[in-house]
Motif scaffolding. Structure first.
Motif: not given
Length: 119
Positions: A75-94
């Motif tokens: 679940i952690t890895a799937e969340t990272v995959l999903s959130m890494a696609q978000v633009r900006g600082n939030l996605g950058g953290q992932f």
């Protein structure tokens, strides 16, 4: 106590230990909920063609992943995959976090092993 009685007691104790170990191992491997397994197989089918052979291979694949990666780590890895696609600082953290990279590497290794075993 006779030697035969001692052997029976030891054999019974070993049987109980082996059964307990098998049950504990089974719980570890089967900690993925059915919905998570179904979602994985559905995505796998979309990526690999919707054939009977693909169903077998995709079902095998999630079983291998589940045997190698605990559900919470998945679940952690799937969340990272999903959130890494978000633009900006939030996605950058992932995308740049060492923890995120570690979780992704674990998932990629499990999927690679599943690929070797099932496809």
């Amino acid at each position: 106590m006779t030697p035969a009685g001692s052997v029976r007691r030891i054999a019974a104790a070993l049987a109980v230990l082996m059964t307990s170990a098998m049950i504990a191992h089974g719980e570890d491997v089967n900690d993925y909920p059915t919905s998570a397994r179904a979602e994985y197989v559905f995505g796998c089918l979309k990526a690999n063609g919707e054939t009977r052979q693909a169903i077998e291979q995709c079902s095998c694949s999630i079983d291998v992943v589940a045997s190698l990666l605990p559900y919470d780590r998945y679940i952690t890895a799937e969340t990272v995959l999903s959130m890494a696609q978000v633009r900006g600082n939030l996605g950058g953290q992932f995308r740049t976090s060492e923890q995120a990279a570690s979780a992704l590497n674990d998932l990629r290794r499990a999927k690679a092993e599943a690929e070797v075993r099932c496809f």
